[in-house]
Each structure stands twice: as structure tokens, then as C-alpha cells.
Design a protein around this motif. Structure first.
Motif, PDB file in Angstrom:
ATOM      1  N   VAL A 177       0.857  -1.189   0.000  1.00 45.90           N
ATOM      2  CA  VAL A 177       0.000   0.000   0.000  1.00 45.90           C
ATOM      3  C   VAL A 177       0.890   1.235   0.000  1.00 45.90           C
ATOM      4  CG1 VAL A 177      -1.959  -1.106   1.140  1.00 45.90           C
ATOM      5  CG2 VAL A 177      -0.165  -0.048   2.533  1.00 45.90           C
ATOM      6  N   GLY A 178       0.281   2.363  -0.386  1.00 43.92           N
ATOM      7  CA  GLY A 178       1.023   3.616  -0.437  1.00 43.92           C
ATOM      8  C   GLY A 178       0.274   4.739   0.240  1.00 43.92           C
ATOM      9  N   ARG A 179       0.890   5.880   0.320  1.00 49.19           N
ATOM     10  CA  ARG A 179       0.273   7.045   0.961  1.00 49.19           C
ATOM     11  C   ARG A 179      -1.036   7.405   0.260  1.00 49.19           C
ATOM     12  NH1 ARG A 179       5.778   7.922   1.412  1.00 49.19           N
ATOM     13  NH2 ARG A 179       6.486   8.411   3.541  1.00 49.19           N
ATOM     14  N   GLY A 180      -2.061   7.668   1.056  1.00 40.99           N
ATOM     15  CA  GLY A 180      -3.372   8.016   0.533  1.00 40.99           C
ATOM     16  C   GLY A 180      -4.309   6.839   0.378  1.00 40.99           C
ATOM     17  N   ASP A 181      -3.808   5.613   0.428  1.00 43.72           N
ATOM     18  CA  ASP A 181      -4.662   4.447   0.268  1.00 43.72           C
ATOM     19  C   ASP A 181      -5.592   4.282   1.468  1.00 43.72           C
ATOM     20  OD1 ASP A 181      -3.622   3.762  -2.185  1.00 43.72           O
ATOM     21  OD2 ASP A 181      -2.292   2.186  -1.422  1.00 43.72           O
ATOM     22  N   LEU A 182      -6.831   3.864   1.191  1.00 37.51           N
ATOM     23  CA  LEU A 182      -7.813   3.577   2.226  1.00 37.51           C
ATOM     24  C   LEU A 182      -7.969   2.070   2.359  1.00 37.51           C
ATOM     25  CD1 LEU A 182     -10.038   4.469   4.242  1.00 37.51           C
ATOM     26  CD2 LEU A 182     -11.635   4.412   2.306  1.00 37.51           C
ATOM     27  N   LEU A 183      -7.711   1.557   3.561  1.00 38.44           N
ATOM     28  CA  LEU A 183      -7.839   0.135   3.846  1.00 38.44           C
ATOM     29  C   LEU A 183      -9.097  -0.075   4.683  1.00 38.44           C
ATOM     30  CD1 LEU A 183      -4.756   0.691   3.320  1.00 38.44           C
ATOM     31  CD2 LEU A 183      -4.277  -1.256   4.796  1.00 38.44           C
ATOM     32  N   VAL A 184      -9.967  -0.973   4.226  1.00 37.25           N
ATOM     33  CA  VAL A 184     -11.182  -1.327   4.957  1.00 37.25           C
ATOM     34  C   VAL A 184     -11.224  -2.846   5.076  1.00 37.25           C
ATOM     35  CG1 VAL A 184     -13.693  -1.183   5.071  1.00 37.25           C
ATOM     36  CG2 VAL A 184     -12.384   0.681   4.019  1.00 37.25           C
ATOM     37  N   GLY A 185     -11.253  -3.334   6.318  1.00 34.22           N
ATOM     38  CA  GLY A 185     -11.258  -4.769   6.538  1.00 34.22           C
ATOM     39  C   GLY A 185     -12.290  -5.175   7.552  1.00 34.22           C
ATOM     40  N   SER A 186     -12.649  -6.461   7.529  1.00 39.88           N
ATOM     41  CA  SER A 186     -13.679  -6.935   8.440  1.00 39.88           C
ATOM     42  C   SER A 186     -13.536  -8.427   8.686  1.00 39.88           C
ATOM     43  CB  SER A 186     -15.069  -6.644   7.868  1.00 39.88           C
ATOM     44  OG  SER A 186     -16.091  -7.055   8.760  1.00 39.88           O
ATOM     45  N   VAL A 187     -14.047  -8.839   9.835  1.00 35.94           N
ATOM     46  CA  VAL A 187     -14.344 -10.238  10.138  1.00 35.94           C
ATOM     47  C   VAL A 187     -15.831 -10.259  10.469  1.00 35.94           C
ATOM     48  CG1 VAL A 187     -13.958 -12.176  11.698  1.00 35.94           C
ATOM     49  CG2 VAL A 187     -12.032 -10.734  10.993  1.00 35.94           C
ATOM     50  N   GLY A 188     -16.586 -11.185   9.876  1.00 34.38           N
ATOM     51  CA  GLY A 188     -18.028 -11.207  10.024  1.00 34.38           C
ATOM     52  C   GLY A 188     -18.479 -11.108  11.469  1.00 34.38           C
ATOM     53  N   GLY A 189     -19.362 -10.152  11.755  1.00 36.03           N
ATOM     54  CA  GLY A 189     -19.896  -9.965  13.092  1.00 36.03           C
ATOM     55  C   GLY A 189     -19.098  -9.044  13.976  1.00 36.03           C
ATOM     56  N   LEU A 190     -17.930  -8.580  13.509  1.00 37.49           N
ATOM     57  CA  LEU A 190     -17.050  -7.748  14.346  1.00 37.49           C
ATOM     58  C   LEU A 190     -16.915  -6.326  13.829  1.00 37.49           C
ATOM     59  CD1 LEU A 190     -14.165 -10.311  15.041  1.00 37.49           C
ATOM     60  CD2 LEU A 190     -16.301  -9.978  16.307  1.00 37.49           C
TER      61      LEU A 190
END
Length: 233
Positions: A212-225
Motif C-alpha cells: 500500500v502507499g500514501r493516501g490508500d484507504l484500507l477497509v477490513g472486516s471479520v463477520g460480526g465484528l
């Protein structure tokens, strides 16, 4: 006798708890290496090897509240800054020599975390047979969302896990694909260390790790959390 210090001690590192005003004070951060088969393959390994662990300092955490986007500074010394989305286990009751069948009794809750990695520095250390600390344990290397208490988390062992970068899928798998289950991880860890209330266990990442680089948006999840959102600055 009142203790005095040569300088003020740092504040306790803590993580928000979903639905509660109290925060979760952090003791240690344990991380499991290569705990999904496809990720092990993409890193050049195969098979169900014995579990191994590394640690991050507690103050490497970047706690992010629900509905907020955390700031993740691009670290120094690297040109290859990688994301690794992970299920995090929060220990509420400590112990040693915990059996896998009894592990759930020791769990306070679960969270979504990122094990950020200076991959080029980690690979250099691997080639030299040296510790990975510079590649794994640097400042702000462990973003984490709120901890969901065990009784509210649902069937985490059957949950999906995913990460998107700028809206595009990077990692997508299921917690059921862990090589070593949550109970087995706790059994192995507690044979080597006495687990303490406040310990966090990053349980490993599925395939798809990338830079990843500057400015990147990271969105992550584990179901239910819930979701963990951070932007690289």
C-alpha cells in the motif's frame, strides 16, 4: 511508600470495547506466522508446519473507534509496506498450559486487526537468519478496531474475513481456513508463555497480501465484528 519515577510513565495502551464505556488494557501482542495455507504458499512455504509466533510492542497498536477512519503513517526505511488482515483474540483470563478444549473460557472477545509489515526489511532479515522485529514490530504496525465481547461476537470460527484497498478486494477468506484453530493457538502459546489478561493474539492472515502507499484507504472486516478503516498518510 509512594513510588516516584525519573519521568512520567507512559499511559496504558488500551482498545475500545464495543457497547461498553470501559476500555481493554493491553499487556502483550502475540502474532501467529503463516496460519493460512494459501498465504503460506504465496510466501514460499507449504504444509501444516508447527505454529510459530512473534511479538509486537503494545504501543504499536493504532486503536480505531467504530465509524471512524484511523491514520496509519507510512513507516520509514521501507519501499514495500504490506497489509495483513487478521482476526484478533483478546484474552480476559490468563493461564499456562491451557488445553484447546478449554481455551474459550480465557477469551474476553474478538477484534479486527492489521499486521502491517515492512516486507522488504522482513525479507532481508529472513535471508540473514536474523529476527524480524524491524519488519514487524515498528511504530503503528498494529491497527485494531473495537473488541466485541465474546457473548456478542457470534460464531467467529465460521466468519468471513476480507480486506479492500481503495474499494478493490485484496484479501478474502474464511476463519475456518486457519491451519491452527483459535483453541490450538491458545494451547501452543500458553505452553511457551503464561498468558495474561490484556494479551492480544493476531491469528494470521489469508492470501492476497500486497503493498500500500500514501493516501490508500484500507477497509477490513471479520463477520460480526464490524469494519476497521485506516488511511495511509
Amino acid at each position: 511508600m509512594t513510588l516516584s519515577y525519573v519521568f512520567p510513565p507512559p499511559p496504558v495502551t488500551s482498545v475500545p470495547v464495543r457497547g461498553r464505556p470501559e476500555r481493554f488494557p493491553v499487556h502483550r501482542i502475540y502474532c501467529v506466522g503463516r496460519n493460512y495455507e494459501e498465504h503460506a504458499k504465496e510466501m514460499g512455504f507449504t504444509g501444516r508446519e508447527p505454529p510459530f509466533f512473534f511479538l509486537k510492542p503494545a504501543d504499536a497498536l493504532v486503536p480505531v473507534n467504530d465509524g471512524e477512519t484511523g491514520t496509519l503513517p507510512y513507516p520509514t526505511l521501507t519501499q514495500n509496506f504490506h497489509h495483513e488482515i487478521e482476526l484478533v483474540v483478546a484474552i480476559g483470563t490468563g493461564g499456562a498450559q491451557i488445553r484447546a478444549a478449554d481455551a474459550q473460557r480465557h477469551i474476553f472477545g474478538y477484534a479486527v486487526g492489521l499486521d502491517m509489515t515492512r516486507r522488504d526489511l522482513q525479507n532481508d532479515m529472513k535471508k540473514q537468519g536474523r529476527p524480524w522485529d524491524i519488519g514487524k514490530g515498528f511504530d503503528a504496525s498494529a491497527p485494531i478496531g473495537p473488541i466485541t465481547p465474546l457473548e456478542q461476537a457470534g460464531d467467529v470460527a465460521a466468519a468471513d474475513i476480507w480486506l479492500q484497498v481503495n474499494g478493490a478486494d485484496r484479501q478474502r477468506s474464511q476463519i475456518a481456513k486457519l491451519i491452527w484453530s483459535i483453541g490450538e493457538i491458545i494451547e501452543h502459546l500458553s505452553a511457551a508463555w503464561t498468558l495474561q489478561p490484556g494479551d492480544l493474539i493476531y491469528t494470521g492472515t489469508p492470501e492476497g497480501v500486497a503493498a500500500v502507499g500514501r493516501g490508500d484507504l484500507l477497509v477490513g472486516s471479520v463477520g460480526g465484528l464490524g469494519e476497521l478503516r485506516v488511511r495511509v498518510s
